[in-house]
Scaffold this motif. Structure first.
Motif, mmCIF file in Angstrom:
data_model
loop_
_atom_site.group_PDB
_atom_site.id
_atom_site.type_symbol
_atom_site.label_atom_id
_atom_site.label_comp_id
_atom_site.label_asym_id
_atom_site.label_seq_id
_atom_site.Cartn_x
_atom_site.Cartn_y
_atom_site.Cartn_z
ATOM 1 N N ASP A 197 0.831 -1.209 0.000
ATOM 2 C CA ASP A 197 0.000 0.000 0.000
ATOM 3 C C ASP A 197 0.866 1.259 0.000
ATOM 4 O O ASP A 197 0.537 2.255 -0.674
ATOM 5 C CB ASP A 197 -0.913 0.003 1.227
ATOM 6 N N ALA A 244 0.937 4.125 -2.950
ATOM 7 C CA ALA A 244 0.539 5.498 -2.662
ATOM 8 C C ALA A 244 1.662 6.492 -2.875
ATOM 9 O O ALA A 244 1.427 7.609 -3.371
ATOM 10 C CB ALA A 244 0.021 5.597 -1.224
ATOM 11 N N GLY A 290 -0.109 6.341 -6.635
ATOM 12 C CA GLY A 290 -1.473 5.841 -6.746
ATOM 13 C C GLY A 290 -1.762 4.989 -7.961
ATOM 14 O O GLY A 290 -2.886 4.517 -8.127
#
Length: 826
Positions: free
Chosen positions: A377, A381, A386
């Motif tokens: 994650d 990010a 993203g």
């Protein structure tokens, strides 16, 4: 070929914390770690239940062995591998590797036992070799696991031995229990992998023996609740393990450590009689086997590859095992380096922020340290901003990885494998797990030898390299291959070993066998092409005899038409590969002669589908005849015209109406004017004659006019148009000759409304294949109203002038002569 997965169970695992939870039945017990001081002497034998390919288990095994210092280490694996243990200590051995066992009489029946650097079994073997302790493999011999004659030992059980459909359902329809899922559920977790990471992989060092005691108790409870919920043959395997354990205690005493799947620990600790265990083994099927070490890959350790005992992220687990400290920071640095190499903008500030985000996510989720989910994650990010596109690269290259192991040269191997390894070294073709392209220039000796090797391997069914279609022209000096070495190729090499001891001898024998067993003429011609590519002169002699015999008996023109293109392509390879193709040329010329005789009758009276298939054959035959070598024509009193851009081969224009080419042109003329031939075939014949300069545009117009006359059915006329202007270059014919375009336009406007719906799909398919610019120009010409039977200036059409500029045209002539290899004539 049957390639089975390892017979080790998928049972996990160790736990360093109490595992509690609410569950029906006996598993509702609280499972606690029975910790005790390392200073106390361990109970012997020391049973270390592990999860296969778990770095936490591997670290625990190493710590436990260091603390207990056993005299001998028993490892779960086929008993025949005892003779190969010493190779694991060789400096050239680099994991991931695998033990490969295959049946001597059926090499395709094989099984692998993979080990990575973070596999507990590998760690135990290396520890024992470094400390001078004895190593023995204690699992059922491969001679039994590869036998498939017994109903309880069949291939259907291999298929049933995979992971459950629902890993959290112990009563899976196939009857396979997933202990990791059961322990996770007992602890209140719905994700077994995440629970395992929390309690084992991300925990620090502690009492090295307590986790194994806790795990043994947990497995005991599970087996009491579900019985033998693992693989049906686990009972037989465990009986053999107990017998091997008894033999080891007689040889080395009680100071013995056993490293095995955690599911088997309660069975090994259970007291049984020798007679009872031997009774379970009586009458087992058996085959003669051979065993060796082979390189393995991280990609094949992944569960998504189909490996039953695989893990989700072998690259991540390897990093956790190898990182001395600060694993998250080191992982982010790896990810940043990979993304930078792929031209993504990643700075050190990105790395710092990604580490902070991963640690924050771990705290919010109640995890001891950032795991794979948190690091992924954070990478998405921060480092990938993203986007899942660069994240897919990180997952493929780092989370899974392309690491390929190595084995020492002294490892046992079939003679064919040894010859292949020698050729790989001499030609500097190192096997790699990552897919890569290899561009070969056949004018260079080394590249030509590489090409021959790859083609010979393909003949043997070893697809290490796959040629890239469309990346090189027919008969040119360039080849492009896509190379990727997979562990299964070792099995394919072992299978191919029955054909010979060297790659060349095996490929020759295989080609000769295929030539004798070929069912169709096209199969033999394709084989002849492969033999030329592979440089197998001895095999080509046998193939040519079979080809001549089959060609003499085959009277089907369609079969001859399918066979000729492969022969014509093969003849072209002699230009660069210095291959003698005289015999091949003689057979090809004979096939072409028979095609010229039999093709017109074969084209008469065909329906639409058969005519479409024959039209493709017509194009292939035309191309093939253009590739066939032709005898040098006798001197002509009048210099022949310069060859057209799509000429029918060098040396054929000197006498346009004689020899094979002349007969082929006669066949095309006959097809173009014969009313019994389908419209699509007649249109294609006219198009080929026009492209070759055998008829002019003035002659093509009458052909079209007759085909589009009022008496011709609309469907037949549409098929003629599709054959004439369909495919490459058809639109340019209509652009440059408005008379032809006018004929098509006039016919189309005269089609009755009731027939227009039937011919529209065929016409749409014909014109949709044109380039957008060609379609636009045709639309402008039709909108302007081209006049039938006259040629108009194209000055009003974008990209065209009012007429031909002789001065500019003369400037192109020298370049055309250079491209065509002709001499400029004064």
């Amino acid at each position: 070929m049957t390639s089975t997965t390892p017979v080790t169970s998928t049972t996990p695992v160790t736990s360093t914390t109490p595992v509690t939870g609410v569950k029906s039945g006996a598993v509702a017990k609280s499972v606690t770690a029975g910790g005790r001081s390392v200073e106390g002497s361990p109970g012997w034998p020391l049973l270390l239940g592990v999860r296969h390919h778990g770095p936490g288990s591997a670290r625990g095994v190493r710590a436990a062995l260091e603390a207990a210092r056993p005299e001998a280490v028993l490892v779960e694996g086929p008993a025949e591998a005892d003779a190969l243990v010493a190779l694991a200590g060789d400096a050239a051995m680099r994991p991931p590797v695998a033990l490969l066992a295959h049946a001597v009489d059926d090499p395709g029946r094989a099984s692998f036992w993979p080990m990575a650097e973070f596999s507990p079994e590998w760690v135990a073997i290396r520890w024992a070799l470094d400390r001078g302790a004895a190593v023995r493999f204690v699992d059922l011999p491969a001679a039994h696991t590869l036998a498939a004659s017994d109903p309880t030992w069949g291939d259907e059980e291999e298929a049933a031995g995979g992971p459950p459909t629902d890993p959290l359902d112990p009563l899976d329809p196939r009857g396979a229990l997933d202990p990791l899922a059961e322990l996770a559920r007992a602890a209140g977790h719905d994700d077994p992998e995440r629970w395992w990471e929390d309690v084992v992989e991300l925990r620090g060092d502690g009492d090295p023996l307590a986790p194994f005691e806790a795990l043994a108790e947990a497995m005991t409870v599970l087996r009491e609740a579900y019985g033998n919920g693992g693989h049906p043959r686990d009972g037989v395997r465990e009986a053999y393990m107990r017998l091997r354990l008894r033999a080891a205690r007689k040889e080395f005493g009680d100071r013995i450590a056993v490293v095995c799947g955690a599911w088997h620990v309660p069975a090994l600790a259970r007291r049984t009689t020798v007679a009872a265990d031997r009774a379970l083994l009586r009458g087992l099927p058996k085959v003669k086997t051979e065993m060796t070490w082979v390189p393995w890959t991280h990609r094949r350790l992944a569960r998504r590859s189909g490996y039953v005992a695989g893990v989700e992220a072998p690259g991540w687990y390897g990093h956790l095992f190898a990182a001395p400290d600060r694993p998250v920071e080191r992982w982010m640095a790896k990810a940043a380096g990979l993304l930078r190499a792929e031209d993504h903008l990643v700075s050190s500030a990105h790395v710092i922020e990604a580490v902070r985000l991963a640690e924050t996510l771990a705290v919010l989720r109640g995890r001891p340290l950032p795991g794979l989910d948190e690091t992924t994650d954070a990478v998405r990010a921060v480092l990938c901003e993203g986007s899942d596109v660069p994240l897919a690269l990180v997952r493929d290259r780092l989370v899974v990885g392309d690491v390929l192991g190595e084995v020492p040269a002294g490892a046992p191997a079939v003679p064919l494998q040894r010859d292949l390894s020698r050729l790989q070294r001499s030609l500097r073709l190192k096997p790699e797990a990552r897919e890569r392209e290899l561009d070969l220039d056949l004018r260079k000796e080394t590249d030509a030898a590489r090409s021959r090797l790859l083609h010979r391997l393909r003949l043997l069914g070893v697809d290490w390299g796959v040629p890239q279609a469309g990346r090189a022209g027919t008969g040119t000096f360039r080849e492009v291959w896509r190379l990727c070495w997979e562990p299964e190729l070792h099995v394919q090499v072992a299978e191919a070993g029955v054909w010979g001891t060297t790659v060349e001898a095996a490929a020759t024998a295989r080609a000769e066998s295929r030539a004798l067993a070929a069912a169709t003429l096209s199969d033999i011609t394709a084989l002849a092409e492969q033999c030329l590519l592979a440089g197998l002169g001895d095999a080509l002699t046998v193939v040519m005899r079979a080809l001549a015999d089959r060609a003499a008996l085959d009277t089907d023109v369609a079969h001859l038409a399918q066979a000729l293109p492969a022969l014509a392509r093969a003849l072209r390879y002699g230009d660069v590969r210095a291959t003698d193709t005289a015999a091949l040329a003689e057979v090809a010329a004979g096939l072409a002669e028979r095609i010229c005789v039999g093709l017109p009758p074969a084209c008469a009276g065909l329906d639409a589908d058969a005519a479409a298939a024959m039209r493709d054959r017509l194009d292939e035959i035309h191309t093939a005849i253009g590739l066939l070598p032709a005898p040098v024509p006798p001197p002509a009193p009048v210099p022949p015209p310069a060859p057209a851009l799509t000429g029918l081969g060098s040396g054929t224009r000197g006498d346009a109406d004689s020899g094979l080419v002349g007969r082929w042109i006669g066949v095309l003329r006959r097809l173009a004017g014969w009313e019994r031939v389908a419209g699509g075939l007649r249109g294609r014949a006219v198009r080929i004659l026009l492209d070759e300069g055998r008829i002019g545009e003035d002659e093509a117009a009458p052909y079209m006019s007759r085909a589009l006359s009022v008496g011709t059915p609309p469907a037949e006329a549409a098929a003629w148009i599709d054959g004439f202007v369909g495919g490459s270059g058809g639109g340019l014919l209509l652009v440059h000759d408005e008379r032809l375009l006018g004929l098509v336009d006039a016919w189309l406007t005269s089609v009755p409304p009731q027939a227009f719906t039937d011919v529209l799909p065929l016409l749409r398919r014909t014109f949709s294949g044109y380039e957008p610019g060609v379609r636009r120009t045709l639309g402008e010409l039709v909108a302007r109203g081209p006049g039938a039977g006259r040629r108009v200036a194209l000055g009003g059409v974008p990209g065209f002038g009012d007429g031909i500029d002789p001065e500019r045209a003369d400037g192109v002539v020298p370049l055309l002569h250079l491209i065509l290899g002709t001499e400029a004539r004064v």
